[in-house]
Design an enzyme around this catalytic site. Structure first.
Site, PDB file in Angstrom:
ATOM      1  N   ARG A 127       0.823  -1.202   0.000  1.00  0.00           N
ATOM      2  CA  ARG A 127       0.000   0.000   0.000  1.00  0.00           C
ATOM      3  C   ARG A 127       0.861   1.258   0.000  1.00  0.00           C
ATOM      4  O   ARG A 127       0.566   2.245  -0.681  1.00  0.00           O
ATOM      5  CB  ARG A 127      -0.925  -0.022   1.211  1.00  0.00           C
ATOM      6  CG  ARG A 127      -1.877   1.156   1.273  1.00  0.00           C
ATOM      7  CD  ARG A 127      -2.776   1.052   2.493  1.00  0.00           C
ATOM      8  NE  ARG A 127      -3.494   2.286   2.677  1.00  0.00           N
ATOM      9  CZ  ARG A 127      -3.861   2.766   3.856  1.00  0.00           C
ATOM     10  NH1 ARG A 127      -3.547   2.112   4.957  1.00  0.00           N
ATOM     11  NH2 ARG A 127      -4.525   3.892   3.946  1.00  0.00           N
ATOM     12  N   HIS A 150       0.692   4.312  -2.725  1.00  0.00           N
ATOM     13  CA  HIS A 150       0.429   5.693  -2.325  1.00  0.00           C
ATOM     14  C   HIS A 150       1.597   6.610  -2.678  1.00  0.00           C
ATOM     15  O   HIS A 150       1.388   7.801  -2.916  1.00  0.00           O
ATOM     16  CB  HIS A 150       0.120   5.739  -0.835  1.00  0.00           C
ATOM     17  CG  HIS A 150      -1.278   5.305  -0.512  1.00  0.00           C
ATOM     18  ND1 HIS A 150      -2.002   5.854   0.522  1.00  0.00           N
ATOM     19  CD2 HIS A 150      -2.090   4.384  -1.090  1.00  0.00           C
ATOM     20  CE1 HIS A 150      -3.206   5.285   0.563  1.00  0.00           C
ATOM     21  NE2 HIS A 150      -3.269   4.392  -0.397  1.00  0.00           N
ATOM     22  N   GLY A 157       4.595  10.335  -8.507  1.00  0.00           N
ATOM     23  CA  GLY A 157       5.405   9.300  -9.108  1.00  0.00           C
ATOM     24  C   GLY A 157       6.169   8.577  -8.019  1.00  0.00           C
ATOM     25  O   GLY A 157       6.185   8.979  -6.855  1.00  0.00           O
ATOM     26  N   ASP A 173       8.715   8.334  -6.082  1.00  0.00           N
ATOM     27  CA  ASP A 173       9.877   9.162  -5.739  1.00  0.00           C
ATOM     28  C   ASP A 173      10.196   9.132  -4.249  1.00  0.00           C
ATOM     29  O   ASP A 173      10.997   9.953  -3.773  1.00  0.00           O
ATOM     30  CB  ASP A 173       9.650  10.611  -6.186  1.00  0.00           C
ATOM     31  CG  ASP A 173       8.531  11.300  -5.415  1.00  0.00           C
ATOM     32  OD1 ASP A 173       7.740  10.599  -4.737  1.00  0.00           O
ATOM     33  OD2 ASP A 173       8.440  12.541  -5.483  1.00  0.00           O
ATOM     34  N   SER A 216       8.491  10.105  -1.827  1.00  0.00           N
ATOM     35  CA  SER A 216       7.990  11.266  -1.083  1.00  0.00           C
ATOM     36  C   SER A 216       7.163  10.852   0.126  1.00  0.00           C
ATOM     37  O   SER A 216       7.095  11.592   1.122  1.00  0.00           O
ATOM     38  CB  SER A 216       7.179  12.183  -1.997  1.00  0.00           C
ATOM     39  OG  SER A 216       6.109  11.490  -2.610  1.00  0.00           O
ATOM     40  N   GLU A 237       3.215  13.742   3.413  1.00  0.00           N
ATOM     41  CA  GLU A 237       2.235  12.743   2.982  1.00  0.00           C
ATOM     42  C   GLU A 237       1.989  11.664   4.033  1.00  0.00           C
ATOM     43  O   GLU A 237       0.855  11.234   4.251  1.00  0.00           O
ATOM     44  CB  GLU A 237       2.715  12.061   1.691  1.00  0.00           C
ATOM     45  CG  GLU A 237       2.752  12.945   0.467  1.00  0.00           C
ATOM     46  CD  GLU A 237       3.466  12.251  -0.686  1.00  0.00           C
ATOM     47  OE1 GLU A 237       3.383  11.014  -0.805  1.00  0.00           O
ATOM     48  OE2 GLU A 237       4.137  12.948  -1.473  1.00  0.00           O
ATOM     49  N   ASN A 262      -2.745   7.863   5.028  1.00  0.00           N
ATOM     50  CA  ASN A 262      -1.512   7.121   5.327  1.00  0.00           C
ATOM     51  C   ASN A 262      -1.281   6.908   6.816  1.00  0.00           C
ATOM     52  O   ASN A 262      -0.259   6.324   7.198  1.00  0.00           O
ATOM     53  CB  ASN A 262      -0.312   7.857   4.721  1.00  0.00           C
ATOM     54  CG  ASN A 262      -0.386   7.924   3.217  1.00  0.00           C
ATOM     55  OD1 ASN A 262      -0.817   6.984   2.566  1.00  0.00           O
ATOM     56  ND2 ASN A 262       0.024   9.054   2.656  1.00  0.00           N
ATOM     57  N   PRO A 296      -8.141   8.596  -4.982  1.00  0.00           N
ATOM     58  CA  PRO A 296      -9.534   8.234  -5.236  1.00  0.00           C
ATOM     59  C   PRO A 296     -10.219   7.674  -3.989  1.00  0.00           C
ATOM     60  O   PRO A 296      -9.592   7.086  -3.121  1.00  0.00           O
ATOM     61  CB  PRO A 296      -9.418   7.163  -6.331  1.00  0.00           C
ATOM     62  CG  PRO A 296      -8.127   7.468  -6.999  1.00  0.00           C
ATOM     63  CD  PRO A 296      -7.214   7.948  -5.910  1.00  0.00           C
ATOM     64  N   HIS A 348      -6.028  -5.714  -2.937  1.00  0.00           N
ATOM     65  CA  HIS A 348      -6.907  -5.687  -1.765  1.00  0.00           C
ATOM     66  C   HIS A 348      -7.108  -7.072  -1.161  1.00  0.00           C
ATOM     67  O   HIS A 348      -7.792  -7.200  -0.147  1.00  0.00           O
ATOM     68  CB  HIS A 348      -8.262  -5.094  -2.148  1.00  0.00           C
ATOM     69  CG  HIS A 348      -8.214  -3.619  -2.377  1.00  0.00           C
ATOM     70  ND1 HIS A 348      -9.233  -2.920  -2.977  1.00  0.00           N
ATOM     71  CD2 HIS A 348      -7.258  -2.689  -2.085  1.00  0.00           C
ATOM     72  CE1 HIS A 348      -8.920  -1.643  -3.044  1.00  0.00           C
ATOM     73  NE2 HIS A 348      -7.716  -1.482  -2.515  1.00  0.00           N
ATOM     74  N   THR A 349      -6.516  -8.083  -1.755  1.00  0.00           N
ATOM     75  CA  THR A 349      -6.554  -9.408  -1.131  1.00  0.00           C
ATOM     76  C   THR A 349      -5.709  -9.437   0.134  1.00  0.00           C
ATOM     77  O   THR A 349      -5.848 -10.348   0.957  1.00  0.00           O
ATOM     78  CB  THR A 349      -6.069 -10.489  -2.123  1.00  0.00           C
ATOM     79  OG1 THR A 349      -6.350 -11.779  -1.576  1.00  0.00           O
ATOM     80  CG2 THR A 349      -4.577 -10.378  -2.399  1.00  0.00           C
ATOM     81  N   ASP A 381     -10.085 -10.065   3.469  1.00  0.00           N
ATOM     82  CA  ASP A 381     -10.766 -11.338   3.248  1.00  0.00           C
ATOM     83  C   ASP A 381     -10.193 -12.329   4.259  1.00  0.00           C
ATOM     84  O   ASP A 381      -9.207 -12.035   4.936  1.00  0.00           O
ATOM     85  CB  ASP A 381     -10.664 -11.819   1.799  1.00  0.00           C
ATOM     86  CG  ASP A 381      -9.269 -12.218   1.365  1.00  0.00           C
ATOM     87  OD1 ASP A 381      -8.580 -12.934   2.121  1.00  0.00           O
ATOM     88  OD2 ASP A 381      -8.854 -11.849   0.252  1.00  0.00           O
ATOM     89  N   ASP A 433      -3.891 -14.097  -3.024  1.00  0.00           N
ATOM     90  CA  ASP A 433      -4.660 -15.067  -3.804  1.00  0.00           C
ATOM     91  C   ASP A 433      -5.760 -14.352  -4.589  1.00  0.00           C
ATOM     92  O   ASP A 433      -5.782 -13.120  -4.664  1.00  0.00           O
ATOM     93  CB  ASP A 433      -5.246 -16.151  -2.887  1.00  0.00           C
ATOM     94  CG  ASP A 433      -6.047 -15.573  -1.720  1.00  0.00           C
ATOM     95  OD1 ASP A 433      -6.614 -14.465  -1.870  1.00  0.00           O
ATOM     96  OD2 ASP A 433      -6.097 -16.229  -0.653  1.00  0.00           O
TER      97      ASP A 433
END
Length: 316
Positions: free
Chosen positions: A59, A63, A69, A71, A73, A85, A91, A158, A188-189, A241, A248
């Site tokens: 994750r 992010h 990009g 980088d 950051s 950030e 975060n 988003p 997201h698994t 899950d 998976d």
């Protein structure tokens, strides 16, 4: 992967895309040939002590890449009047910065001032997936570290409430196709979701439905139990899950079963192309792993940095 991924728009996107051409697979063959095994060992050791490390490293990489990009950051600490950030709400739950910092120290001991923090994070994210049973891919190398990190820019990430059109537009602006979108959502698994990321779906959804009608009622009941209105623990939430430490295809199966935690993920079934891809990845681990690896290579090639930091927490 969540709370999803975003990136700065406009001219900065052109800079990031142009920088991608500078990456290569053999960047450190002569200058730091053992960098990847060094990073892999640090990630492996951290994971042996804390099984949640792979999800947060993956994750963290997403992010990082989708703000300015890839980088590094996201690794910078807040200083003076600037809130970085890593201290922004999306975060706050990331807890494995120490892993990247340890990997950087190990690399610097052997190859000082050669390997960027951004590259180390890209290696670590790949290693996290491999350790969780996912695919391995060759990471393009040569990213530079950025000198700017602003918490305010994470507002471009988003929302978990996005519909499929919003998701496709968001990813397209970053040069990612619908197939790459669906493949990357497979991340997201792994991991854990706080109640705040899906709570609007399980109570007072709208004027006609108390619960989001795209959510299986029995599952919504279980989520309400995990996220009570009163006496809710501060970090209340649920695993993505039941096999949330294993890379998976279960996340796609949960989408098909109307048990996706995020409305954005569930919305993939509302468009023919993304719906077909959910079915494809749910039924073929090989197809998912192949698509995910290709999407990660493309996503991680975005870069807009300027330096190689001595310490991932601070600019030089």
């Amino acid at each position: 992967m969540y709370s999803y991924i975003g990136i700065a728009f406009g001219a900065s996107m052109l800079i990031i895309v142009s920088m991608a051409s500078a990456l290569s697979m053999n960047r450190y063959d002569a200058t730091c040939p053992n960098v990847e095994p060094i990073v892999a060992k640090v990630v492996r050791d951290a994971t042996s002590r804390d099984k949640t490390v792979p999800a947060t490293l993956l994750r963290m990489h997403f992010h990082d890449c989708f703000i300015r990009g890839c980088d590094g950051s996201i690794l910078l600490e807040s200083r003076g009047g600037n809130k970085a950030e890593r201290d922004a709400p999306p975060n706050k739950s990331l807890h494995a910065f120490y892993v990247i910092e340890a990997a950087k120290r190990a690399v610097e001991a052997v190859c000082p001032a050669v390997v960027s923090c951004a590259d180390i994070l890209a290696f670590a994210a790949r290693d996290a997936v491999v350790l969780s049973g996912g695919p391995r891919w060759d990471v393009p190398k040569g990213r530079k570290d950025g000198r700017t990190s602003k918490a305010s820019e994470t507002s471009t990430l988003p929302s978990p409430a996005f519909n499929v059109s919003q998701l496709e537009k968001s990813f397209a602006l970053r040069g990612l196709s619908p197939q790459e979108l669906v493949a990357l959502i497979g991340a997201h698994t792994l991991g854990f979701a706080h109640c705040s990321s899906f709570e609007k779906r399980i109570r007072n959804f709208n004027s006609t439905h108390d619960v989001d009608p795209t959510l299986r009622p029995s599952f919504a009941g279980a989520l309400r139990g995990a996220c009570p209105l009163k006496n809710k623990p501060p970090n209340a939430g649920v695993a993505m899950d039941p096999s949330s430490t294993t890379f998976d295809t279960n996340h796609y199966k949960f989408i098909l079963n109307r048990q996706a935690l995020f409305a954005s993920d569930q919305s993939l079934l509302t468009a023919p192309q993304t719906k077909a891809l959910v079915y494809k990845f749910a039924t073929s681990k090989r197809a998912f792993h192949t698509a995910f690896a290709k999407a990660m290579i493309k996503m991680s090639s975005l870069n807009g940095g300027q330096e190689i930091r001595k310490d991932c927490r601070f600019v030089n």
